[in-house]
Design an enzyme around this catalytic site. Structure first.
Site, mmCIF file in Angstrom:
data_model
loop_
_atom_site.group_PDB
_atom_site.id
_atom_site.type_symbol
_atom_site.label_atom_id
_atom_site.label_comp_id
_atom_site.label_asym_id
_atom_site.label_seq_id
_atom_site.Cartn_x
_atom_site.Cartn_y
_atom_site.Cartn_z
ATOM 1 N N TRP A 223 7.090 8.374 2.209
ATOM 2 C CA TRP A 223 6.668 7.021 2.393
ATOM 3 C C TRP A 223 6.943 6.627 3.678
ATOM 4 O O TRP A 223 8.085 6.808 4.481
ATOM 5 C CB TRP A 223 7.556 6.154 1.522
ATOM 6 C CG TRP A 223 7.230 4.620 1.621
ATOM 7 C CD1 TRP A 223 5.989 4.054 1.036
ATOM 8 C CD2 TRP A 223 8.032 3.746 2.519
ATOM 9 N NE1 TRP A 223 6.240 2.740 1.416
ATOM 10 C CE2 TRP A 223 7.372 2.532 2.453
ATOM 11 C CE3 TRP A 223 9.194 3.987 3.055
ATOM 12 C CZ2 TRP A 223 8.020 1.634 2.921
ATOM 13 C CZ3 TRP A 223 9.713 3.037 3.813
ATOM 14 C CH2 TRP A 223 9.085 1.722 3.694
ATOM 15 N N ASP A 502 -3.515 -1.619 -5.442
ATOM 16 C CA ASP A 502 -2.307 -0.986 -4.957
ATOM 17 C C ASP A 502 -1.869 0.073 -6.051
ATOM 18 O O ASP A 502 -2.353 -0.242 -7.494
ATOM 19 C CB ASP A 502 -1.085 -1.742 -4.740
ATOM 20 C CG ASP A 502 -0.386 -1.256 -3.706
ATOM 21 O OD1 ASP A 502 -0.200 -0.265 -3.485
ATOM 22 O OD2 ASP A 502 0.566 -2.140 -3.061
ATOM 23 N N MET A 503 -0.957 0.895 -5.716
ATOM 24 C CA MET A 503 -0.383 1.868 -6.882
ATOM 25 C C MET A 503 0.928 2.267 -6.397
ATOM 26 O O MET A 503 1.163 3.166 -5.323
ATOM 27 C CB MET A 503 -1.147 2.849 -7.016
ATOM 28 C CG MET A 503 -0.997 3.851 -8.323
ATOM 29 S SD MET A 503 0.156 4.932 -8.671
ATOM 30 C CE MET A 503 -0.326 5.713 -9.926
ATOM 31 N N ASN A 504 1.940 1.765 -7.020
ATOM 32 C CA ASN A 504 3.438 1.628 -6.180
ATOM 33 C C ASN A 504 4.277 2.648 -6.538
ATOM 34 O O ASN A 504 5.483 2.323 -6.350
ATOM 35 C CB ASN A 504 3.853 0.257 -6.115
ATOM 36 C CG ASN A 504 3.382 -0.365 -4.827
ATOM 37 O OD1 ASN A 504 3.250 0.201 -3.751
ATOM 38 N ND2 ASN A 504 3.038 -1.694 -4.758
ATOM 39 N N ASP A 572 2.680 1.885 5.044
ATOM 40 C CA ASP A 572 3.633 0.608 4.996
ATOM 41 C C ASP A 572 4.407 0.505 6.272
ATOM 42 O O ASP A 572 4.992 -0.624 6.504
ATOM 43 C CB ASP A 572 4.510 0.454 3.802
ATOM 44 C CG ASP A 572 3.908 0.030 2.633
ATOM 45 O OD1 ASP A 572 3.035 -0.449 2.716
ATOM 46 O OD2 ASP A 572 4.597 0.310 1.500
HETATM 47 C C1 GLA Z 1 2.874 -1.844 -1.466
HETATM 48 C C2 GLA Z 1 1.762 -2.060 -0.206
HETATM 49 C C3 GLA Z 1 2.130 -3.158 0.785
HETATM 50 C C4 GLA Z 1 2.015 -4.368 -0.377
HETATM 51 C C5 GLA Z 1 3.317 -4.283 -1.252
HETATM 52 C C6 GLA Z 1 3.347 -5.246 -2.311
HETATM 53 O O1 GLA Z 1 4.042 -1.478 -0.850
HETATM 54 O O2 GLA Z 1 1.563 -0.798 0.468
HETATM 55 O O3 GLA Z 1 1.023 -3.350 1.560
HETATM 56 O O4 GLA Z 1 1.051 -4.658 -0.768
HETATM 57 O O5 GLA Z 1 2.986 -2.945 -2.120
HETATM 58 O O6 GLA Z 1 4.472 -5.194 -3.147
#
Ligand code: GLA
Length: 771
Positions: A223, A502-504, A572
């Protein structure tokens, strides 16, 4: 099918030739035809061996190869090997270069395919049956793939093999492209027998090449450190990159390349593969003790297991196989061109991408209507075209511990809902975009309380949280339908022009109680098929919406998302100096038209680095540029600069999206203190060059930056901007004229031996025709 003894089909278009040459007449070691796919840049040849399997002949420089292929195939008896036939000790699969091999008879390397029949040994023995060819390329059911816009752009060869005992048909597909040094490959396996069987490996492409020396190149990282490049010497044994995370991941990516010794940006031979897929994959180079390397890419082979009932078939994702005789640059050109023009699709493929401002680093979860409109006013004044409301807008979402799944506007933050906000932004001249993470659920959410069973995982075991959230079980149709409707409702609730999907978190405890026990190994791939299906439906229903893919930055930065989302959040980590490395690595396979790059605040939120706004804007210009900061916090000079850089990027975005990317100087060169790259127009009339000296040096050496890809005869006007000192040309620039040959042989002046201008000194050179 395959009737004539020898058949050559040429299509000659705009001077280029794409052809599939088929030699039916077999030599002594052959048991059937030889096939040769080629265009001006790439030849790919294989043939049917005496035992009906396929032998790999050549994957590399274009050759004529019309005289026959037998000289490429010389089986020799070798000690301590087993042979297919009693009467012919030379035919040992271990000692032949194979095309799509299986393990278990006389080859011991990584197999391309593994079939587990209902009874008997886990072996397969696919023998050649027939071939057919057709103009163009066909789609892969349920999966993203490249496409031909007209039948004369590509030609496809399908070779059919059959395992009689299992009753399985294997169809290998090869598309040769008129305009790209690419062969698209894939496989389909069909159960034509009376009993079910399972597939536990099914590569998209596998080829054996005579490469005992050189480099294996893969992507690695983590990350905020995505797309690092890992090089390993080609040596006996295995070099691999893979994901078991359910996403292609920050830690790698479905890409692998073999490079000949001494390969550089503009010289050397490279054979590379990328997988058009966004989930678990495996990319491997398996080098044997006889100087042969098997290059293979496809779905992961450890967790994957797919059941095929009689009559059912299974298709692999597409692999893009690229060859370059022009070093890494030629490889990147091929990937960029095909991904940008024949994998990305829809109205946004060729449209200029809007300059967006994203609320995330401006206010994180504290987003609300008032703030959005304030930011919108400032952003519009800076020339921004679209405002994206990132995380934090939906019901009860105050931080990352809650509310995923409850996709209604938060009544306190957005009391009027999203529609009026989008309308107010439109009055400011701004489009409206929204962030969603549709595959997720927070434990603290109405969705979870209503449907705790919709979470993927084994109910009998604990489920591991990631960012306090869980992954919905998309393999269940009702859950996929919920995801589709959630997004559809949001997209239809306002004039939404942009969706950041997104997919976190990765998938852990991968399991769906809804799948029968013998289909557990299908979970990950079924998840992906369902995801693609949902996005496909949404993209069809909302063609005006520009989709951006994202997974905690670049966790799903892969070719598989491109048909649905032509651009992707690269990382990010928005620090300009970090981004040099990340965007450099990404550029090996991925086009700038896919690579989102935003200007964020200084000090940077990820690493605390302080850089001038011009440095950040210049680095972010090489991609799909945008803003990710609180415009209100900028002082007057920076606001002015923000507007000027935005205007400059708009002028140059078409070139950035469509030009050829040239990596000129990187962290691995010299002391690693300088990074330089360029985008050169396809017609070589214009170019934009970036040079960043990361740390200042007293009394520096005289230095020039040699360019590549220009027209040597052309007289260029060169405009130089010191971006670190301010705005793009003309405010801080200098201008002169130089011919292309001089710029390539001598170069641009990047260090004059005197100036000390602080860390992160960034130069931008703009080249345009002077005559
Ligand atoms: C991820 C994305 C970010 C943002 C956050 C929001 O980390 O990469 O750009 O959108 O989620 O929670």
């Amino acid at each position: 099918m395959g009737a004539c003894p020898s058949s050559v089909h040429h299509s000659s278009i705009r001077g280029t030739i794409v052809s599939i040459i088929i030699r039916e007449t077999a030599g002594p070691a052959r048991g059937g035809p030889g096939f040769h796919l080629r265009n001006e840049a790439f030849s790919y040849a294989f043939c049917v061996l005496r035992n009906g399997h396929l032998g790999a002949l050549h994957a590399g420089a274009p050759i004529r190869g019309q005289e026959g292929f037998d000289d490429l195939l010389k089986p020799e008896p070798r000690p301590y090997s087993c042979s297919v036939y009693r009467d012919d000790p030379s035919l040992s699969l271990e000692h032949l270069r194979l095309e799509y091999p299986c393990y278990g008879t006389t080859d011991f390397r990584l197999p391309a395919i593994r079939v587990e029949p209902a009874a008997g040994a886990v072996l397969c023995d696919f023998k050649y049956r027939s071939w057919r060819r057709f103009a163009g390329r066909s789609a892969i059911p349920g999966l993203p793939s490249t496409y031909a816009e007209s039948p004369d752009e590509a030609e496809t060869l399908e070779v059919e093999l059959f395992d009689e005992l299992i009753g399985a048909t294997l169809v290998l597909s090869y598309t040769v492209w008129r305009d790209f040094a690419v062969i698209s490959r894939g496989a389909t396996i069909r159960n034509d027998g009376p009993r079910s069987f399972a597939l536990s490996a099914c590569a998209s492409a596998s080829v054996d090449v005579p490469m005992a020396e050189g480099t294996v190149l893969t992507m690695s990282g983590a990350w905020a450190r995505e797309r690092e490049l890992t090089t390993r010497p080609i040596a006996p044994g295995l070099a691999a990159s893979y994901s078991l995370r359910g996403i292609s991941g920050h830690n790698g990516g479905p890409f692998i390349a073999l490079a000949s010794p001494g390969t550089r940006e503009d010289s050397g031979e490279v054979l590379a593969m990328a997988l058009v897929y966004s989930g678990n994959y495996e990319a491997a180079a398996d080098t044997d003790s006889f100087g042969v390397t098997r290059l293979r890419i496809g779905l992961d082979t450890r967790e994957f297991r797919w059941n095929l009932e009689p009559g059912e078939s299974f298709s692999t994702p597409e692999a893009l196989v690229v060859w370059s005789g022009r070093g890494y640059e030629g490889m990147s050109d091929a990937f960029h061109r095909i991904m940008r023009t024949r994998l990305a699709r829809g109205p946004w493929r060729d449209r200029p991408r809007p300059v967006i401002a994203n609320t995330w680093e401006a206010c994180y979860w504290d987003v609300n209507e008032k703030l959005v409109l304030e930011l919108g006013r400032e952003a519009a004044a800076a020339g921004v075209e679209l405002l994206v409301v990132d995380d934090g807008w939906f019901s009860g979402r105050r931080d990352d511990s809650r509310a995923l799944g409850d996709w209604r506007p938060d009544p306190v933050k957005f009391p009027r809902g999203l529609g009026p906000v989008a309308d107010d932004l439109a009055k400011l001249g701004l489009g409206f975009g929204i962030w969603m993470e549709p595959e997720m659920v927070s434990e603290d959410s109405e969705l979870f309380r209503a449907h705790p069973d919709w979470v993927s995982g084994d109910p009998a075991r604990p489920r591991s949280p990631g960012r306090n959230q869980f992954v919905l079980d998309l393999t269940r149709p009702e859950v996929a339908e919920f995801v589709f409707r959630s997004v559809r409702d949001v997209l239809s609730s306002a004039r939404v022009l942009y969706l950041k999907w997104d997919m976190n978190r990765p998938i852990t405890e991968a399991f769906s109680p809804a799948l029968p026990a013998d289909r557990r190994g299908e979970f990950f791939h079924r998840y992906l098929l369902s995801l693609y299906g949902v996005i496909e439906r949404l993209a069809a229903e909302f063609p005006q919406v520009l989709f951006e893919s994202c997974a905690g930055g670049g966790g799903r930065f892969d070719p598989g998302m491109l048909p649905y989302a032509p651009q992707s959040w690269t990382s990010d980590d928005t620090d300009a100096i970090e981004r040099l490395r990340i965007q450099w690595g990404a550029s090996f396979a991925y086009p700038l038209s896919m690579t989102d790059a935003h200007v964020s605040a200084s000090p940077n939120h990820q690493v605390g680095r302080i850089t001038p706004i011009g440095v950040r804007a210049a680095v972010a210009a090489f991609g799909v540029s945008g803003w990710e900061l609180d415009f209100r916090a900028l002082d007057a000079p920076d606001r002015n600069l923000a507007a000027r850089w935005t205007a400059w990027w708009k002028e140059n975005r078409a070139l950035m999206a469509s030009g050829d990317f040239r990596r000129l100087r990187g962290f691995a060169d010299g002391d690693g203190n300088e990074v330089a790259w360029a985008v050169v127009a396809r017609d070589r009339s214009h170019a934009i060059v970036l040079h960043v000296r990361t740390l200042a040096k007293p009394n520096p050496a005289w230095s020039r930056l040699r360019l590549r890809g220009l027209d040597p005869d052309r007289l260029y006007r060169v405009r130089r901007t010191e971006a670190s000192a301010g705005a793009p040309h003309p405010a801080t620039g200098a201008e002169w004229r130089t011919r292309g040959d001089e710029l390539q042989a001598i170069g641009l002046p990047v260090e004059d031996g005197r100036s000390i201008t602080g860390d992160f000194r960034t130069l931008v050179f703009e080249l345009s025709p002077a005559d």
